[in-house]
Write a protein that holds these residues in place. Structure first.
Motif, PDB file in Angstrom:
ATOM      1  N   ASP A   4       0.661  -1.068   0.029  1.00 13.75           N
ATOM      2  CA  ASP A   4       0.124   0.057   0.005  1.00 13.75           C
ATOM      3  C   ASP A   4       0.811   1.298   0.056  1.00 13.75           C
ATOM      4  OD1 ASP A   4      -2.184  -1.484   0.079  1.00 13.75           O
ATOM      5  OD2 ASP A   4      -2.550  -1.248   2.242  1.00 13.75           O
ATOM      6  N   SER A   5       2.000   1.412   0.789  1.00 14.94           N
ATOM      7  CA  SER A   5       2.680   2.469   0.840  1.00 14.94           C
ATOM      8  C   SER A   5       3.658   2.727  -0.626  1.00 14.94           C
ATOM      9  CB  SER A   5       3.683   2.382   1.912  1.00 14.94           C
ATOM     10  OG  SER A   5       4.667   1.203   1.871  1.00 14.94           O
ATOM     11  N   LYS A   6       4.032   1.527  -1.047  1.00 13.67           N
ATOM     12  CA  LYS A   6       4.683   1.741  -2.436  1.00 13.67           C
ATOM     13  C   LYS A   6       3.536   2.191  -3.524  1.00 13.67           C
ATOM     14  CE  LYS A   6       8.484  -1.433  -2.203  1.00 13.67           C
ATOM     15  NZ  LYS A   6       9.372  -2.467  -2.550  1.00 13.67           N
ATOM     16  N   ASP A   7       2.567   1.730  -3.437  1.00 10.89           N
ATOM     17  CA  ASP A   7       1.389   2.284  -4.272  1.00 10.89           C
ATOM     18  C   ASP A   7       1.253   3.822  -4.240  1.00 10.89           C
ATOM     19  OD1 ASP A   7      -1.011   2.190  -6.098  1.00 10.89           O
ATOM     20  OD2 ASP A   7      -2.267   2.044  -4.400  1.00 10.89           O
ATOM     21  N   GLU A   8       0.977   3.961  -2.864  1.00 14.57           N
ATOM     22  CA  GLU A   8       0.820   5.656  -2.715  1.00 14.57           C
ATOM     23  C   GLU A   8       2.157   6.626  -3.226  1.00 14.57           C
ATOM     24  OE1 GLU A   8      -1.865   7.518  -1.464  1.00 14.57           O
ATOM     25  OE2 GLU A   8      -2.815   5.753  -1.524  1.00 14.57           O
ATOM     26  N   ALA A   9       3.249   5.714  -3.054  1.00 16.48           N
ATOM     27  CA  ALA A   9       4.638   6.687  -3.453  1.00 16.48           C
ATOM     28  C   ALA A   9       4.427   6.424  -4.759  1.00 16.48           C
ATOM     29  CB  ALA A   9       5.821   5.628  -2.944  1.00 16.48           C
ATOM     30  N   LYS A  11       1.923   6.901  -6.860  1.00 18.45           N
ATOM     31  CA  LYS A  11       0.840   7.822  -7.301  1.00 18.45           C
ATOM     32  C   LYS A  11       1.541   9.177  -7.163  1.00 18.45           C
ATOM     33  CE  LYS A  11      -2.868   7.478  -5.474  1.00 18.45           C
ATOM     34  NZ  LYS A  11      -4.231   7.429  -4.499  1.00 18.45           N
ATOM     35  N   PHE A  12       2.626   9.528  -6.274  1.00 19.35           N
ATOM     36  CA  PHE A  12       3.173  10.461  -6.120  1.00 19.35           C
ATOM     37  C   PHE A  12       4.324  10.769  -7.213  1.00 19.35           C
ATOM     38  CE2 PHE A  12       6.843  12.930  -4.384  1.00 19.35           C
ATOM     39  CZ  PHE A  12       6.418  13.953  -4.203  1.00 19.35           C
ATOM     40  N   TYR A  30       1.741   0.954  -8.784  1.00 25.61           N
ATOM     41  CA  TYR A  30       0.612   2.000  -8.854  1.00 25.61           C
ATOM     42  C   TYR A  30      -0.201   1.860 -10.016  1.00 25.61           C
ATOM     43  CZ  TYR A  30      -1.832   6.500  -9.451  1.00 25.61           C
ATOM     44  OH  TYR A  30      -2.972   7.251  -9.414  1.00 25.61           O
ATOM     45  N   SER A  33      -2.098  -1.187 -10.059  1.00 19.26           N
ATOM     46  CA  SER A  33      -3.395  -1.218  -9.054  1.00 19.26           C
ATOM     47  C   SER A  33      -4.564  -0.560  -9.944  1.00 19.26           C
ATOM     48  CB  SER A  33      -3.048  -0.509  -8.069  1.00 19.26           C
ATOM     49  OG  SER A  33      -2.853   1.005  -8.166  1.00 19.26           O
ATOM     50  N   ASP A  44      -7.385   9.817 -11.236  1.00 16.83           N
ATOM     51  CA  ASP A  44      -7.184   9.591  -9.798  1.00 16.83           C
ATOM     52  C   ASP A  44      -6.274  10.738  -9.505  1.00 16.83           C
ATOM     53  OD1 ASP A  44      -6.758   8.200  -7.430  1.00 16.83           O
ATOM     54  OD2 ASP A  44      -4.938   7.526  -7.717  1.00 16.83           O
ATOM     55  N   ARG A  48      -7.283  13.881  -6.967  1.00 11.32           N
ATOM     56  CA  ARG A  48      -6.606  14.478  -5.729  1.00 11.32           C
ATOM     57  C   ARG A  48      -6.207  15.634  -5.758  1.00 11.32           C
ATOM     58  NH1 ARG A  48      -3.287  11.173  -2.423  1.00 11.32           N
ATOM     59  NH2 ARG A  48      -1.700  12.362  -2.650  1.00 11.32           N
TER      60      ARG A  48
END
Length: 61
Positions: A4-9, A11-12, A30, A33, A44, A48
């Motif tokens: 999950d944290s790699k997915d968020e990273a 996205k960034f 990401y 996903s 997405d 955001r």
């Protein structure tokens, strides 16, 4: 949890030039996903940005 944290990273980092393997891996996670859908990724990211701008405006008032 790490996924999950790699997915968020990812996205960034998706709009940045990859600097290392960790960045490339996070962006790949990401993209996967969202089924590698450019449309889904764009929605997405745009959502955001609108949400962030809305929250920033609320802080002013």
């Amino acid at each position: 949890m790490i996924q999950d944290s790699k997915d968020e990273a990812g996205k960034f980092w998706i709009l940045s030039e990859p600097q290392n393997f960790e960045m490339m891996e996070a962006v790949d996670i990401y993209r996967n996903s969202l089924s590698n859908s450019g449309n889904a990724i764009l929605k997405d990211i745009v959502f955001r940005e609108i949400k962030i701008n809305f929250l920033s405006i609320q802080e002013i008032f």
